[in-house]
Design an enzyme around this catalytic site. Structure first.
Site, PDB file in Angstrom:
ATOM      1  N   TYR A 171     -14.220   5.737   8.993  1.00  0.00           N
ATOM      2  CA  TYR A 171     -13.216   6.204   8.034  1.00  0.00           C
ATOM      3  C   TYR A 171     -13.551   5.670   6.644  1.00  0.00           C
ATOM      4  O   TYR A 171     -13.602   4.470   6.431  1.00  0.00           O
ATOM      5  CB  TYR A 171     -11.839   5.692   8.473  1.00  0.00           C
ATOM      6  CG  TYR A 171     -10.685   5.990   7.545  1.00  0.00           C
ATOM      7  CD1 TYR A 171     -10.516   5.299   6.353  1.00  0.00           C
ATOM      8  CD2 TYR A 171      -9.729   6.933   7.881  1.00  0.00           C
ATOM      9  CE1 TYR A 171      -9.454   5.559   5.515  1.00  0.00           C
ATOM     10  CE2 TYR A 171      -8.651   7.198   7.051  1.00  0.00           C
ATOM     11  CZ  TYR A 171      -8.524   6.506   5.865  1.00  0.00           C
ATOM     12  OH  TYR A 171      -7.469   6.764   5.034  1.00  0.00           O
ATOM     13  N   HIS A 181       0.784  -1.233   0.000  1.00  0.00           N
ATOM     14  CA  HIS A 181       0.000   0.000   0.000  1.00  0.00           C
ATOM     15  C   HIS A 181       0.821   1.291   0.000  1.00  0.00           C
ATOM     16  O   HIS A 181       0.321   2.346  -0.388  1.00  0.00           O
ATOM     17  CB  HIS A 181      -0.914   0.007   1.233  1.00  0.00           C
ATOM     18  CG  HIS A 181      -2.192   0.757   1.033  1.00  0.00           C
ATOM     19  ND1 HIS A 181      -2.286   1.882   0.239  1.00  0.00           N
ATOM     20  CD2 HIS A 181      -3.444   0.558   1.529  1.00  0.00           C
ATOM     21  CE1 HIS A 181      -3.523   2.327   0.250  1.00  0.00           C
ATOM     22  NE2 HIS A 181      -4.252   1.544   1.019  1.00  0.00           N
ATOM     23  N   THR A 199      -4.953  10.565  -0.620  1.00  0.00           N
ATOM     24  CA  THR A 199      -6.292  10.343  -0.075  1.00  0.00           C
ATOM     25  C   THR A 199      -6.612  11.346   1.023  1.00  0.00           C
ATOM     26  O   THR A 199      -5.733  12.016   1.558  1.00  0.00           O
ATOM     27  CB  THR A 199      -6.430   8.923   0.513  1.00  0.00           C
ATOM     28  OG1 THR A 199      -5.472   8.763   1.576  1.00  0.00           O
ATOM     29  CG2 THR A 199      -6.220   7.873  -0.546  1.00  0.00           C
TER      30      THR A 199
END
Length: 716
Positions: A587, A471, A600
């Site tokens: 979230y 990620h 993001t």
């Protein structure tokens, strides 16, 4: 051994009779072709970099400007108002350059200056236009006159056929929101989660922070935004991802699934050959910048920066912080099968291996009967466990010799491929088929994916595909672009013959895959086993229920004039409240790629409007019309918050950066230390774990062409 000798360009040996020097013609030919391919690639990359650098102009527009200037000058019309004559005056004299020649050079220099000035003006104007985000807040299908004028100007200045990085320098910077606005939105987000006493205490802390501490922190943050491209992304990558010491597997890495109902070929090696070749085609387009940029509404470009590290990238463990190793190019692939590691060359004679050649190489690996070496089978468990033991083991046991050579082959590969021994995929007769498929892609056996690689391609025994992605280097939509290209190219362009094999005939003269050699001592094997136990316990703790919902989809939701995303988020709030009897921080990630190097932002989906709707669903006194009204208000609020996050007016990234500045300055802030604040952002900075009541629920959408799933888990 014959194949190994063919791969050597020359042999130099010392014999009792003297020196023996032998040249391999075929090997030299391959080296020559590889060099030609390398220089061609450099030339294409340089050309496309130049085209992106002057976009929206083009070399042809420069020629037009030069010819127009020279033509008007020779028609005794001076468009330069004397500038060409001045340039000619300062040009050094030369017997090889006549007065007429100096005039031509002067006109060309003046035209080039005008052209470059126009390029800079266009790009500056485009950046100002792209800083406008009012179009996002207008009702669907009802565009205002000002937005129509803006859209027309953007289309005119955007040019035609942009390359991947054509808009990078024209994208605006992510703005630093005012502290007052961030704190106001923060208080609004936590109000539904607190009683009045706790909220008043939080309000007092926020007021004190806004008046005393925040102005100083904000000044540093604004200064950072002036001299960096993006004031969030570098700290986000370092503190949220690279400094995390917990396992990447499950906690950070995500996955992508194959097409559910279609399997183009059941031959494992053939499916791997087509998929790998499609990925290499995508990499070539990516390296050359030939992919079109992603455009919102077909005209607003999004940042392409994250795509640079898709291939040839590995996360290298460190004791305190990891690092990303990215190579400009990699000519081989690392492959895992039945506990063994292989190195497969992807080029031959300067050209990409064809799918049929790749199938042959992978079939050779599948047919290899050799057993794993001691410690080799579960070696990749080091990448699945805690980061510190992996960093220590890497420094102690993989710093030299065969281990270093083999580890370099894995870490410097284009990507990692697992030829899985199991068969997974959708099967109507198996109730838990999707559960096991998803869990396999998420963590596998905890040692058959290299979780540090940018992504691991998984090819199952029955020909189904999947991917597990790291990620830190990019977010899920980036892998989603690659995945859609691979599945489409595999099915509709490359294809298979009637037997399920790749098209064409294999080159049987190719050297077989190279088996990587390891010398893993018992002490290192013990560390591998401990990492495996940690990863196995984590994998066993994952309860996964993945099912198909076919009653309706986003089409029906849109026909009800509701955002599908808002519909899902409000549904999750309702389901969680019915299950737990309370609300919690939620979230949801939104992208900020409308800004340069944007990644993001957090959308706090638990709002006063959504909680009011959820409570109305449990109140028998509420009418259907009232519930619909409350749902509409909640959906509109969610869409507004999502748009605010996309346009740089979010809450959590700003609070996160203020917190980082406070840590650098040694400033203590009771407000920033509150667990009910940005729990997700602050936890990786080694803060104490928040109380259970303050933990958030993280909702993640994992890419897949036909399957999207949401994972709920406590915030880290």
């Amino acid at each position: 051994m014959a194949e190994a000798h063919q791969a050597v360009a020359f042999q130099f040996t010392v014999t009792p009779e003297g020196f023996d020097f032998h040249l391999g013609r075929e090997a030299l030919r391959q080296l020559y072709l590889s060099g030609v391919y390398s220089w061609k690639k450099r030339f294409v990359c340089a050309k496309n970099s130049f085209l992106s650098g002057v976009y929206p102009a083009s070399p042809s527009s420069w020629v037009v400007v030069v010819m127009a200037t020279a033509g008007s000058f020779y028609c005794r019309i001076d468009p330069s108002m004397g500038m060409i004559a001045r340039i000619r005056h300062y040009l050094p004299g030369s017997r090889f350059l006549s007065l007429q020649g100096r005039t031509v050079v002067s006109a060309a220099l003046f035209s080039t200056g005008v052209w470059l000035s126009a390029v800079l003006l266009f790009r500056r104007t485009l950046k100002l236009l792209l800083s406008y985000h009012g179009w996002m807040f207008e009702p669907h299908g009802r565009m205002s006159r000002s937005t129509k004028i803006w859209a027309a100007l953007v289309k005119v200045l955007s040019g035609r056929k942009p390359l991947l990085y054509s808009f990078q320098t024209s994208l605006p910077k992510l703005p630093v929101p005012p502290v007052e606005a961030t704190i106001a939105r923060y208080l609004e987000s936590v109000h539904p989660l607190m009683d009045e006493e706790k909220y008043q205490r939080m309000e007092a802390l926020a007021k004190e922070f806004k008046e005393k501490t925040a102005p100083r922190l904000q000044k540093y943050l604004i200064f950072k935004s002036w001299w960096t491209t993006n004031y969030v992304s570098d700290w986000w990558e370092e503190y949220i991802y690279l400094r995390g010491r917990s396992p990447l597997m499950v906690n950070s890495n995500y996955y992508a699934m194959d097409l559910l109902y279609v399997t183009p070929s059941r031959v494992q090696a053939a499916r791997a050959g087509n998929a790998v070749h499609a990925m290499l085609l995508y990499r070539r387009k990516l390296d050359r910048g030939e992919l079109p940029p992603v455009m919102a509404l077909g005209m607003v470009p999004m940042c392409s920066n994250q795509m640079e590290r898709m291939f040839n990238t590995t996360r290298v463990p460190g004791k305190e912080s990891d690092a990303l190793l990215h190579l400009l190019n990699s000519r081989h692939l690392a492959v895992y099968h039945k506990g063994r590691f292989y190195k497969v060359w992807l080029f031959h004679g300067g050209s990409l291996l064809r799918p049929r050649d790749l199938q042959m190489q992978f079939q050779r690996i599948l047919d290899d009967p050799s057993p794993p070496q001691p410690g080799e089978q579960r070696l990749a468990a080091l990448t699945a466990g805690e980061r510190v033991p992996w960093a220590e083991a890497r420094a102690r046991f993989f710093g030299c010799g065969r281990n270093k050579t083999s580890l370099d082959a894995v870490e410097r590969a284009a990507f990692f491929l697992t030829l899985d021994e199991e068969a997974h995929g959708y099967a109507p007769d198996k109730a838990d088929c999707m559960d096991t498929y998803a869990k396999s892609l998420l963590h596998g056996k905890c040692y058959d994916r290299w979780f540090d690689k940018s992504f691991t391609l998984v090819v199952y025994k029955n020909g189904k595909l999947g991917a597990n992605a790291e990620h830190s280097w990019a977010d899920a939509p980036i892998i989603g672009h690659l995945w859609e290209f691979v599945l489409g190219t595999d099915r509709f362009q490359l294809g298979y013959d009637d037997g399920g094999h790749c098209h064409g005939e294999p080159n049987t003269q190719l050297a077989p895959p190279q088996r990587l050699q390891w010398d893993i001592p018992q002490e290192c094997q013990d560390i591998i086993e401990r990492s495996y136990r940690v990863a196995k316990a984590l994998a066993d703790d994952v309860d996964f229920c993945c099912f198909q919902f076919s009653q309706f989809g986003k089409g029906l939701i849109k026909r009800c004039r509701t955002s599908p995303d808002a519909f899902i988020q409000i549904s999750l709030q309702l389901a969680h409240f019915r299950d737990k009897g309370c609300f919690c921080l939620t979230y949801e990630a939104s992208m900020t790629r409308l800004f340069r190097e944007g990644r993001t932002e957090t959308v706090r989906s638990c709002t006063a409007e959504s909680t009011a709707f959820v409570r109305s669903m449990g109140d028998t006194r509420q009418s259907r019309a009232e519930r619909q009204r409350l749902f509409k208000l909640a959906a509109n609020k969610h869409q507004h918050m999502y748009r605010m996050a996309m346009t740089g007016a979010g809450i959590d990234r700003h609070l996160f950066c203020l917190y980082v500045v406070s840590r650098y300055l040694g400033v203590q802030s009771p407000f920033l230390a509150q667990p009910a604040g940005a729990v997700r952002a602050l936890a990786p900075l080694h803060q104490p774990d928040p109380p259970a009541a303050a933990q958030d629920v993280r909702l993640e959408q994992v890419p897949g062409p036909h399957l999207h799933r949401r994972r709920l888990r406590p915030g880290r």
